[in-house]
Write a protein that holds these residues in place. Sequence first.
Motif, PDB file in Angstrom:
ATOM      1  N   GLU A  52      11.212  16.322 -10.917  1.00  0.00           N
ATOM      2  CA  GLU A  52      10.364  15.434 -11.703  1.00  0.00           C
ATOM      3  C   GLU A  52      11.122  14.176 -12.126  1.00  0.00           C
ATOM      4  N   LEU A  53      12.453  14.263 -12.206  1.00  0.00           N
ATOM      5  CA  LEU A  53      13.261  13.143 -12.674  1.00  0.00           C
ATOM      6  C   LEU A  53      13.840  12.308 -11.537  1.00  0.00           C
ATOM      7  N   GLN A  54      13.860  12.817 -10.331  1.00  0.00           N
ATOM      8  CA  GLN A  54      14.472  12.099  -9.221  1.00  0.00           C
ATOM      9  C   GLN A  54      13.544  11.017  -8.674  1.00  0.00           C
ATOM     10  N   PHE A  55      14.131   9.896  -8.279  1.00  0.00           N
ATOM     11  CA  PHE A  55      13.391   8.751  -7.724  1.00  0.00           C
ATOM     12  C   PHE A  55      12.347   8.207  -8.696  1.00  0.00           C
ATOM     13  N   GLY A  56      12.548   8.407  -9.971  1.00  0.00           N
ATOM     14  CA  GLY A  56      11.606   7.926 -10.976  1.00  0.00           C
ATOM     15  C   GLY A  56      10.797   9.053 -11.564  1.00  0.00           C
ATOM     16  N   ASP A  57      10.768   9.144 -12.897  1.00  0.00           N
ATOM     17  CA  ASP A  57      10.011  10.223 -13.528  1.00  0.00           C
ATOM     18  C   ASP A  57       8.518   9.872 -13.552  1.00  0.00           C
ATOM     19  N   SER A  58       7.717  10.763 -14.123  1.00  0.00           N
ATOM     20  CA  SER A  58       6.257  10.594 -14.088  1.00  0.00           C
ATOM     21  C   SER A  58       5.809   9.326 -14.812  1.00  0.00           C
ATOM     22  N   LEU A  59       6.400   9.027 -15.965  1.00  0.00           N
ATOM     23  CA  LEU A  59       6.004   7.821 -16.702  1.00  0.00           C
ATOM     24  C   LEU A  59       6.330   6.560 -15.912  1.00  0.00           C
ATOM     25  N   HIS A  60       7.468   6.562 -15.246  1.00  0.00           N
ATOM     26  CA  HIS A  60       7.827   5.397 -14.431  1.00  0.00           C
ATOM     27  C   HIS A  60       6.788   5.164 -13.339  1.00  0.00           C
ATOM     28  N   HIS A  61       6.407   6.218 -12.641  1.00  0.00           N
ATOM     29  CA  HIS A  61       5.478   6.046 -11.531  1.00  0.00           C
ATOM     30  C   HIS A  61       4.042   5.828 -12.007  1.00  0.00           C
ATOM     31  N   LEU A  62       3.708   6.324 -13.183  1.00  0.00           N
ATOM     32  CA  LEU A  62       2.402   5.987 -13.749  1.00  0.00           C
ATOM     33  C   LEU A  62       2.328   4.490 -14.009  1.00  0.00           C
ATOM     34  N   GLY A  63       3.427   3.912 -14.495  1.00  0.00           N
ATOM     35  CA  GLY A  63       3.486   2.469 -14.684  1.00  0.00           C
ATOM     36  C   GLY A  63       3.399   1.710 -13.370  1.00  0.00           C
ATOM     37  N   GLU A  64       4.053   2.254 -12.327  1.00  0.00           N
ATOM     38  CA  GLU A  64       3.987   1.615 -11.010  1.00  0.00           C
ATOM     39  C   GLU A  64       2.559   1.624 -10.465  1.00  0.00           C
ATOM     40  N   VAL A  65       1.867   2.749 -10.626  1.00  0.00           N
ATOM     41  CA  VAL A  65       0.482   2.835 -10.160  1.00  0.00           C
ATOM     42  C   VAL A  65      -0.396   1.849 -10.938  1.00  0.00           C
ATOM     43  N   SER A  66      -0.207   1.818 -12.251  1.00  0.00           N
ATOM     44  CA  SER A  66      -1.002   0.928 -13.087  1.00  0.00           C
ATOM     45  C   SER A  66      -0.793  -0.525 -12.699  1.00  0.00           C
ATOM     46  N   ALA A  67       0.449  -0.904 -12.423  1.00  0.00           N
ATOM     47  CA  ALA A  67       0.751  -2.294 -12.076  1.00  0.00           C
ATOM     48  C   ALA A  67       0.144  -2.700 -10.745  1.00  0.00           C
ATOM     49  N   ARG A  68      -0.112  -1.709  -9.883  1.00  0.00           N
ATOM     50  CA  ARG A  68      -0.625  -2.008  -8.550  1.00  0.00           C
ATOM     51  C   ARG A  68      -2.118  -1.735  -8.404  1.00  0.00           C
ATOM     52  N   MET A  69      -2.796  -1.363  -9.488  1.00  0.00           N
ATOM     53  CA  MET A  69      -4.222  -1.040  -9.388  1.00  0.00           C
ATOM     54  C   MET A  69      -5.082  -2.264  -9.105  1.00  0.00           C
ATOM     55  N   GLN A  70      -4.721  -3.396  -9.681  1.00  0.00           N
ATOM     56  CA  GLN A  70      -5.487  -4.633  -9.548  1.00  0.00           C
ATOM     57  C   GLN A  70      -6.954  -4.395  -9.932  1.00  0.00           C
ATOM     58  N   ASN A  71      -7.904  -4.607  -9.033  1.00  0.00           N
ATOM     59  CA  ASN A  71      -9.332  -4.456  -9.375  1.00  0.00           C
ATOM     60  C   ASN A  71      -9.960  -3.222  -8.762  1.00  0.00           C
ATOM     61  N   THR A  72      -9.126  -2.247  -8.366  1.00  0.00           N
ATOM     62  CA  THR A  72      -9.671  -1.073  -7.683  1.00  0.00           C
ATOM     63  C   THR A  72     -10.069   0.031  -8.619  1.00  0.00           C
ATOM     64  N   ALA A  73      -9.780  -0.117  -9.923  1.00  0.00           N
ATOM     65  CA  ALA A  73     -10.132   0.886 -10.934  1.00  0.00           C
ATOM     66  C   ALA A  73      -9.579   2.264 -10.589  1.00  0.00           C
ATOM     67  N   GLY A  74      -8.428   2.283  -9.924  1.00  0.00           N
ATOM     68  CA  GLY A  74      -7.775   3.560  -9.638  1.00  0.00           C
ATOM     69  C   GLY A  74      -8.237   4.234  -8.380  1.00  0.00           C
ATOM     70  N   VAL A  75      -9.196   3.679  -7.672  1.00  0.00           N
ATOM     71  CA  VAL A  75      -9.663   4.296  -6.436  1.00  0.00           C
ATOM     72  C   VAL A  75      -8.601   4.105  -5.358  1.00  0.00           C
ATOM     73  N   PHE A  76      -8.242   5.179  -4.691  1.00  0.00           N
ATOM     74  CA  PHE A  76      -7.194   5.109  -3.678  1.00  0.00           C
ATOM     75  C   PHE A  76      -7.660   4.278  -2.490  1.00  0.00           C
ATOM     76  N   ALA A  77      -6.742   3.443  -1.993  1.00  0.00           N
ATOM     77  CA  ALA A  77      -7.074   2.633  -0.813  1.00  0.00           C
ATOM     78  C   ALA A  77      -6.934   3.481   0.443  1.00  0.00           C
ATOM     79  N   GLN A  79       0.818  -1.206   0.000  1.00  0.00           N
ATOM     80  CA  GLN A  79       0.000   0.000   0.000  1.00  0.00           C
ATOM     81  C   GLN A  79       0.858   1.264   0.000  1.00  0.00           C
ATOM     82  N   ARG A  80       1.964   1.214   0.753  1.00  0.00           N
ATOM     83  CA  ARG A  80       2.861   2.376   0.809  1.00  0.00           C
ATOM     84  C   ARG A  80       3.486   2.673  -0.547  1.00  0.00           C
ATOM     85  N   ARG A  81       3.946   1.638  -1.229  1.00  0.00           N
ATOM     86  CA  ARG A  81       4.601   1.824  -2.523  1.00  0.00           C
ATOM     87  C   ARG A  81       3.638   2.420  -3.545  1.00  0.00           C
ATOM     88  N   ARG A  82       2.392   1.947  -3.557  1.00  0.00           N
ATOM     89  CA  ARG A  82       1.436   2.484  -4.515  1.00  0.00           C
ATOM     90  C   ARG A  82       1.101   3.934  -4.190  1.00  0.00           C
TER      91      ARG A  82
END
Length: 377
Positions: free
Chosen positions: A352-377, A303-306
């Motif tokens: 914007e580039l440190q610790f991962g740029d926006s595209l990298h973290h968009l991919g991280e969010v997408s990979a962790r969405m599972q069945n929540t359809a983007g709703v924050f836990a 949950q923290r990583r997402r």
Amino acid sequence: MDFDFTDDQESLRDAVRRWVDKDYGFEHRREVVRAGGQSSEDWQALAGLGLMGLAVPEAHGGMGFGAVDAMVVMEELGRGLVLEPYAQVALMACSALQAAPEALQAAWLPKIAGGEALVVLAHQERAARYRLNHVTTTAVSGATGWMISGAKSVVPCGDRADAFIAPARVSGAADDANGIALFLVERSAAGVTTQGYLTQDGSRAAEVKFANSPAQLISLDGHALLELAVDVGIAAMCAEAVGAMDRLVAITAEYLNTRKQFGVVISSFQALRHRMADVKMQLELARSMSYYATLKLGEAPAQRRRALSQAKYQLGQSTRYVGQQCTQLHGGIGVTDEYISSHYFKRLTAMELQFGDSLHHLGEVSARMQNTAGVFA
């Protein structure tokens, strides 16, 4: 939910803001950049305020404060564009060292709290593309202890640090999350070489190489510990960005209320007022996600990583929009080195580039969405 800060947190904010306003003006910052991007005098001033021991446990000479207190400090340091690697040492390195054996904690945490040691995370490798599981640096255990070999890039103040916290592979393939351990390596150790340089935003970094260098083991569960340290860094950067954007918006508003065209101040132009409203909206979005990131640091790793990736993605959107719009609203002066707003723009762009740029973290969010359809836990 109550988002008010306590009296102690407001006092902490006031103390840091007073130091920034009094001792860290724009001209002083430019002098620090010309001198190499880091100042031992400013570092000792931060230690004198007690900030270096903010996250250090009381048992090791610190104050043992929490994540919200760190967020308050980072906002004020961001507002002043302070170059010192405060978050990297006082927050990120401390979070990693608290998982180390007691002897190692006792050797380094009191020094960090007193401002006597500069210990930074050295984790980036050239081919990693922000992936924390990509580690090609290796460590082997011998009769005399652990020895580490490899190279790390863009290490904050790497050529001036006293020690590095570096992930190294003890088993497995280069992209395997298992088999990564975390080590402390002193800069004075045999086989350690550094090459320092200034970054685009005026701070200092270095390329660091290890060649059979003696290392002290922090933890064999290095990947999980590295993720936590980076998440602490992301939360700190979100707060720093909010402070920087807040100040940049204020500078821009002051400019619009002063600059005249056709005999009137340009802040009276409706189109510019609408653009400033959009800028303010992006600032407040970033502020809310900064709070979200800080409050999620105590959650379970998944949950923290997402949550931190969600915050970092919004940070990237806000810093880009606020930086670009405020620079355009200034016109030509907004990109000159002599004017302060250009330095905020450069710092926000670097964030914007440190610790991962926006595209990298968009991919991280997408990979962790599972069945929540983007709703924050």
